[in-house]
Design a protein around this motif. Structure first.
Motif, short mmCIF file in Angstrom:
data_model
loop_
_atom_site.label_atom_id
_atom_site.label_comp_id
_atom_site.label_asym_id
_atom_site.label_seq_id
_atom_site.Cartn_x
_atom_site.Cartn_y
_atom_site.Cartn_z
N GLU A 9 0.81 -1.21 0.00
CA GLU A 9 0.00 0.00 0.00
C GLU A 9 0.85 1.26 0.00
O GLU A 9 0.46 2.29 -0.55
N VAL A 10 2.01 1.19 0.64
CA VAL A 10 2.84 2.37 0.78
C VAL A 10 3.61 2.73 -0.49
O VAL A 10 4.08 3.85 -0.65
N ALA A 11 3.73 1.79 -1.43
CA ALA A 11 4.61 1.97 -2.59
C ALA A 11 4.34 3.28 -3.35
O ALA A 11 5.28 4.04 -3.62
N PRO A 12 3.10 3.59 -3.73
CA PRO A 12 2.89 4.84 -4.48
C PRO A 12 3.18 6.09 -3.67
O PRO A 12 3.62 7.11 -4.22
N TYR A 13 2.96 6.02 -2.36
CA TYR A 13 3.26 7.17 -1.51
C TYR A 13 4.77 7.38 -1.39
O TYR A 13 5.26 8.52 -1.46
N ALA A 14 5.51 6.28 -1.21
CA ALA A 14 6.97 6.39 -1.13
C ALA A 14 7.54 6.91 -2.43
O ALA A 14 8.51 7.68 -2.43
N ALA A 15 6.96 6.52 -3.56
CA ALA A 15 7.42 7.03 -4.85
C ALA A 15 7.25 8.54 -4.95
O ALA A 15 8.13 9.25 -5.47
N LEU A 16 6.15 9.05 -4.45
CA LEU A 16 5.93 10.50 -4.47
C LEU A 16 6.92 11.22 -3.56
O LEU A 16 7.39 12.32 -3.89
#
Length: 485
Positions: free
Chosen positions: A17-24
């Motif tokens: 779940e965190v992957a797109p947030y970490a990318a940002l």
């Protein structure tokens, strides 16, 4: 040793779940430092005693940019390699790669031989491929790190690559980067300044939490509330134990390990006069009926986000008159802090509002040695004898989050939607303090809540724990009867 083992049949990991947030988050840092190589270590294992290590926890800056929590990947390093402008990951200026040592699996000698990294000793850890899928982040073996960090490094004016390093996280990586700088003629003092700016930027990136972070903080607060319930349950036993504070500490720690990863920080379980010691973590004192218990504790979620909550409880379930008077003053100060915590206000306004109330009460009680206006003046501050700490700090991956942020963005910063911080005034009258009446001595009170700033104002994330003194008494009575009634 490497034969006759069943194949790994575990399901491939899903994208976290965190992957797109970490990318940002990586993109935001990338845009701040175009054309520069960024090196962010997780940190190594730390020896506790001889051949035993502490449970691993990565540096918060690394965890924030990768999304890795729990005890994954000691020695890992995130390297952000510059690209042409806009040609990097997610339209940024860098391509990120996570370098780590994959599991010493069943087909390697270290499976049995390496007590730090062998699967037989520590259990399975993700492979390069598994983490790449889970984090949506390129991965590579740690053996490739030296080349990745040092290639083309040097003085920028003659075509070299500038490196920025998150320093003092992994001494081996510090040495690798510094040796490269020395060998290529880079000024080390200037580089120290560049590295400090990276640490500052990583800290400032966490000032405003994203939706996923807020969700994790809510989880940690909920688990912390459960921990406070467990503490009230054990108070009868704590009162019978020579080190009752340890009974309190242990009850909360058990809940932290059951529902989260660990404690967010060492629990303060301070009864009686120990409650006037701001960072009391020895927790070896008695818990006596008639005293107050100041419990400052927080559960760290598996994602490493931590709560930080304080309640001051009457051990026998009932406040005395003087305890209630002091408690109510602190509660009124906290409420004033909430009223001041509005979008567009300055972070420092929370403290100013809270201590004004406390100073007014101290003045009413005849404790201030000078008039109220003089005490509140910048060159006065006489109330600080009994309230020496700040009223608020940011909260997140670190209990005192964003600590390297610039003053103008933190203490002098403007409150914005998505910020999470504490409001925690207190009054501390030490047993040996001859400047206060005897009835005040040995009483310490702090009330601390975790607050989410929204467009409509502050939301108390820890509101499930009672704050009003009558509600505290009622809540405790619903859990146990400390007086035997």
């Amino acid at each position: 040793m490497a034969s006759q083992w069943a194949p790994d049949t575990s399901a491939p990991p899903a994208v976290g779940e965190v992957a797109p947030y970490a990318a940002l988050r990586r993109r935001a840092i990338s845009l701040k430092f175009p054309g520069e190589r960024l090196v962010i270590p997780a940190g190594p294992l730390k020896v506790r005693s001889n051949d035993t290590d502490y449970r691993f926890r990565p540096h918060s800056g690394f965890a924030h940019l990768t999304g890795l929590g729990l005890d994954h990947e000691p020695d890992a390093v995130l390297v952000m390699e510059p690209t042409a402008e806009g040609a990097g990951d997610d339209g940024g200026n860098h391509q990120a790669t996570l370098y780590f040592r994959p599991l010493a699996g069943r087909d390697t000698p270290d499976f049995y031989a390496n007590a730090r990294y062998g699967e037989f000793w520590i259990g399975p850890r993700p492979t390069l491929e598994q983490l790449q899928k889970q984090l949506q982040l390129a991965t590579a073996h740690l053996d490739e790190l030296e080349v990745a960090v040092t290639k083309d490094a040097g003085v920028v004016s003659i075509g070299g690559m500038r490196i920025r390093l998150l320093r003092e996280v992994d001494l081996d990586v510090d040495a690798l980067v510094d040796t490269s700088r020395i060998n290529t003629g880079v000024d080390l003092e200037e580089s120290d300044n560049l590295d400090a700016l990276l640490a500052e930027a990583l800290s400032e990136l966490r000032l405003v939490k994203d939706e996923w972070e807020v969700g994790e903080l809510k989880k940690s607060v909920a688990a912390t509330v459960d921990g406070f319930h467990e503490v009230v349950k054990v108070l009868p036993r704590a009162m019978t134990h020579a080190r009752g504070e340890r009974v309190v500490e242990g009850a909360f720690f058990a809940k932290a390990r059951e529902e989260g990863n660990d404690l967010g920080y060492d629990t303060i379980a301070a009864a009686g006069n120990n409650a006037t010691i701001l960072h009391w973590i020895r927790n070896n004192g008695q818990v006596r009926s008639g005293d107050l218990l100041l419990l400052d504790a927080g559960v760290e979620a598996d994602s490493l986000y931590t709560a930080d909550v304080t309640r001051t409880l009457p051990v026998n379930g009932k406040f005395t008159e003087i305890q209630r008077r002091i408690y109510q003053a602190v509660l009124d100060a906290a409420d004033a802090g909430f009223a001041a915590a509005q979008p567009g206000a300055k972070f420092r306004d929370i403290h100013a509002a809270a201590v004004k109330v406390l100073a007014e009460r101290l003045d009413e009680w005849g404790l201030l040695p000078v008039p109220l206006e003089e005490a509140l003046a910048e060159d006065g501050q006489h109330h600080r004898r009994w309230m020496p700490h700040g009223t608020s700090h940011h909260l997140g991956l670190d209990v005192h989050d964003c600590a390297q942020a610039k003053r103008e963005l933190y203490l002098d910063g403007v409150l914005a939607e998505g910020m999470v911080f504490t409001i925690e005034p207190g009054l501390y009258f030490k047993q040996e303090d001859l400047a206060v009446p005897e009835e005040y001595r040995g009483i310490g009170v702090r009330i601390e809540d975790d607050v989410l700033m929204t467009a409509d104002g502050p939301v108390n994330l820890s509101a499930a724990l009672p704050r009003d003194p009558a509600e505290v008494e009622s809540w405790m009575a619903g859990i146990y009867s400390p007086t035997g009634e």
